[in-house]
Write a protein that holds these residues in place. Structure first.
Motif, PDB file in Angstrom:
ATOM      1  N   ASP A  82       0.822  -1.219   0.000  1.00  0.00           N
ATOM      2  CA  ASP A  82       0.000   0.000   0.000  1.00  0.00           C
ATOM      3  C   ASP A  82       0.853   1.266   0.000  1.00  0.00           C
ATOM      4  O   ASP A  82       0.391   2.330  -0.432  1.00  0.00           O
ATOM      5  CB  ASP A  82      -0.932   0.011   1.216  1.00  0.00           C
ATOM      6  CG  ASP A  82      -2.116  -0.932   1.061  1.00  0.00           C
ATOM      7  OD1 ASP A  82      -2.342  -1.411  -0.071  1.00  0.00           O
ATOM      8  OD2 ASP A  82      -2.791  -1.215   2.070  1.00  0.00           O
ATOM      9  N   THR A  83       2.079   1.162   0.490  1.00  0.00           N
ATOM     10  CA  THR A  83       2.938   2.348   0.595  1.00  0.00           C
ATOM     11  C   THR A  83       3.749   2.615  -0.676  1.00  0.00           C
ATOM     12  O   THR A  83       4.377   3.663  -0.788  1.00  0.00           O
ATOM     13  CB  THR A  83       3.925   2.193   1.766  1.00  0.00           C
ATOM     14  OG1 THR A  83       4.847   1.119   1.485  1.00  0.00           O
ATOM     15  CG2 THR A  83       3.192   1.913   3.062  1.00  0.00           C
ATOM     16  N   ILE A  84       3.749   1.683  -1.624  1.00  0.00           N
ATOM     17  CA  ILE A  84       4.589   1.837  -2.812  1.00  0.00           C
ATOM     18  C   ILE A  84       3.963   2.857  -3.763  1.00  0.00           C
ATOM     19  O   ILE A  84       2.803   2.731  -4.163  1.00  0.00           O
ATOM     20  CB  ILE A  84       4.785   0.486  -3.533  1.00  0.00           C
ATOM     21  CG1 ILE A  84       5.545  -0.490  -2.624  1.00  0.00           C
ATOM     22  CG2 ILE A  84       5.554   0.686  -4.843  1.00  0.00           C
ATOM     23  CD1 ILE A  84       5.775  -1.859  -3.241  1.00  0.00           C
ATOM     24  N   THR A  85       4.752   3.840  -4.131  1.00  0.00           N
ATOM     25  CA  THR A  85       4.294   4.863  -5.072  1.00  0.00           C
ATOM     26  C   THR A  85       4.962   4.711  -6.445  1.00  0.00           C
ATOM     27  O   THR A  85       4.523   5.338  -7.411  1.00  0.00           O
ATOM     28  CB  THR A  85       4.597   6.266  -4.525  1.00  0.00           C
ATOM     29  OG1 THR A  85       6.011   6.383  -4.288  1.00  0.00           O
ATOM     30  CG2 THR A  85       3.844   6.512  -3.221  1.00  0.00           C
ATOM     31  N   GLN A 148       9.677   4.688 -12.707  1.00  0.00           N
ATOM     32  CA  GLN A 148      10.134   4.680 -11.320  1.00  0.00           C
ATOM     33  C   GLN A 148      10.118   3.244 -10.823  1.00  0.00           C
ATOM     34  O   GLN A 148       9.073   2.585 -10.804  1.00  0.00           O
ATOM     35  CB  GLN A 148       9.230   5.549 -10.449  1.00  0.00           C
ATOM     36  CG  GLN A 148       9.413   7.045 -10.676  1.00  0.00           C
ATOM     37  CD  GLN A 148       8.625   7.867  -9.670  1.00  0.00           C
ATOM     38  OE1 GLN A 148       7.467   7.578  -9.395  1.00  0.00           O
ATOM     39  NE2 GLN A 148       9.252   8.890  -9.117  1.00  0.00           N
ATOM     40  N   LEU A 149      11.287   2.744 -10.442  1.00  0.00           N
ATOM     41  CA  LEU A 149      11.469   1.353 -10.038  1.00  0.00           C
ATOM     42  C   LEU A 149      11.782   1.264  -8.556  1.00  0.00           C
ATOM     43  O   LEU A 149      12.598   2.019  -8.044  1.00  0.00           O
ATOM     44  CB  LEU A 149      12.617   0.731 -10.843  1.00  0.00           C
ATOM     45  CG  LEU A 149      13.168  -0.621 -10.357  1.00  0.00           C
ATOM     46  CD1 LEU A 149      12.116  -1.717 -10.507  1.00  0.00           C
ATOM     47  CD2 LEU A 149      14.443  -0.977 -11.119  1.00  0.00           C
ATOM     48  N   LYS A 150      11.128   0.323  -7.887  1.00  0.00           N
ATOM     49  CA  LYS A 150      11.463   0.000  -6.501  1.00  0.00           C
ATOM     50  C   LYS A 150      11.970  -1.436  -6.466  1.00  0.00           C
ATOM     51  O   LYS A 150      11.333  -2.337  -7.030  1.00  0.00           O
ATOM     52  CB  LYS A 150      10.243   0.139  -5.583  1.00  0.00           C
ATOM     53  CG  LYS A 150      10.563  -0.135  -4.109  1.00  0.00           C
ATOM     54  CD  LYS A 150       9.329   0.058  -3.245  1.00  0.00           C
ATOM     55  CE  LYS A 150       9.632  -0.196  -1.775  1.00  0.00           C
ATOM     56  NZ  LYS A 150      10.583   0.788  -1.209  1.00  0.00           N
ATOM     57  N   LYS A 151      13.089  -1.660  -5.816  1.00  0.00           N
ATOM     58  CA  LYS A 151      13.617  -3.015  -5.684  1.00  0.00           C
ATOM     59  C   LYS A 151      13.081  -3.642  -4.401  1.00  0.00           C
ATOM     60  O   LYS A 151      13.343  -3.152  -3.305  1.00  0.00           O
ATOM     61  CB  LYS A 151      15.146  -2.992  -5.704  1.00  0.00           C
ATOM     62  CG  LYS A 151      15.713  -2.594  -7.066  1.00  0.00           C
ATOM     63  CD  LYS A 151      17.221  -2.717  -7.125  1.00  0.00           C
ATOM     64  CE  LYS A 151      17.727  -2.394  -8.529  1.00  0.00           C
ATOM     65  NZ  LYS A 151      19.203  -2.504  -8.646  1.00  0.00           N
ATOM     66  N   LEU A 152      12.316  -4.702  -4.572  1.00  0.00           N
ATOM     67  CA  LEU A 152      11.713  -5.378  -3.431  1.00  0.00           C
ATOM     68  C   LEU A 152      12.777  -6.097  -2.607  1.00  0.00           C
ATOM     69  O   LEU A 152      13.716  -6.675  -3.166  1.00  0.00           O
ATOM     70  CB  LEU A 152      10.687  -6.412  -3.894  1.00  0.00           C
ATOM     71  CG  LEU A 152       9.409  -5.911  -4.557  1.00  0.00           C
ATOM     72  CD1 LEU A 152       8.587  -7.103  -5.038  1.00  0.00           C
ATOM     73  CD2 LEU A 152       8.593  -5.057  -3.603  1.00  0.00           C
TER      74      LEU A 152
END
Length: 239
Positions: A82-85, A148-152
């Motif tokens: 839920d916090t990932i933008t 925009q990439l987020k690395k899990l």
């Protein structure tokens, strides 16, 4: 709201795994959308995975999470996602090699464009592993500022046996993957056996390949028991 989605082939191995994944998601009130496809169709369709994911991004609204069918959810993952933008989030093993077993996709135009590009390039390179193609597109687009990439962290793409070797014992799995393709290789070998050799392959604890499959099943069964899911694996499921 987060929706988990994916697909499974219509054999009893992956069907059972998909059922376990769906039941684990329901333990945490997470919506699940899974499609079952013919094993023959899956093998024939070029770029099936990127095409399927791109199609589902258009079909579903809100934040969506692709998970391979042979996985289980062990904790409520919604607060984290839920916090990932960012447009997309995926795990890179040791920060270097992308693994596409868990892919978070936000409901953004950039995410849709990226998935379309992944599908396009996969169709142009049908013999390449889809997650290698995805990493090339992601790394390129991120460097150009197009995504925009987020690395899990590894908690969300935790391979039941090898992730401990990679990250040690301090990682708490949230989504655990069981790599059912190992069973498929065992099944192919089993089908080639005749008579007593077939019996020995199934029943002998001396065979390394059989011991490894039993260990995989035990890992699945331990997790289903932990969640109170009344589904268990055995070699009889494979033959």
């Amino acid at each position: 709201m987060l929706t988990i989605f994916g697909f499974n082939t219509n054999d009893k191995l992956y069907r059972k795994h998909a059922n376990i994944l769906a039941l684990s998601a329901k333990r945490f009130d997470i919506d699940v959308f899974f499609e079952e496809i013919s094993k023959d169709d899956w093998q024939k369709i070029i770029a099936f995975k990127p095409t399927f994911i791109a199609k589902m991004r258009k079909k579903l609204t809100g934040k969506i999470l692709f998970i391979d069918a042979d996985a289980i959810i062990l904790e409520d993952i919604r607060p984290y996602f839920d916090t990932i933008t960012e447009d997309i989030a995926v795990h890179y093993i040791n920060g270097n090699r992308l693994i596409s077993a868990t892919i978070f996709i936000n409901d953004t135009e950039n995410a849709k464009l990226l998935l379309a590009e992944w599908e396009k390039r996969q169709l142009q390179q049908p013999d390449r592993w889809d997650q290698i193609v995805l990493q090339e597109v992601l790394d390129e687009w991120e460097s150009e500022g197009k995504i925009q990439l987020k690395k899990l962290p590894p908690n969300f793409t935790f391979i039941f046996d090898t992730s401990k070797n990679t990250y040690g014992n301090n990682i708490k799995p949230m989504i655990k993957h069981f790599q059912a393709s190992r069973d498929m290789r065992w099944i192919e070998k089993y089908k080639l056996r005749k008579g007593i050799y077939k019996w020995l392959m199934k029943n002998s604890s001396l065979l390394r390949s059989t011991r490894k499959i039993i260990a995989r099943h035990n890992a699945v069964n331990q997790c289903t028991k932990q969640l109170g899911i009344d589904v268990q694996f055995s070699l009889d499921d494979l033959i």
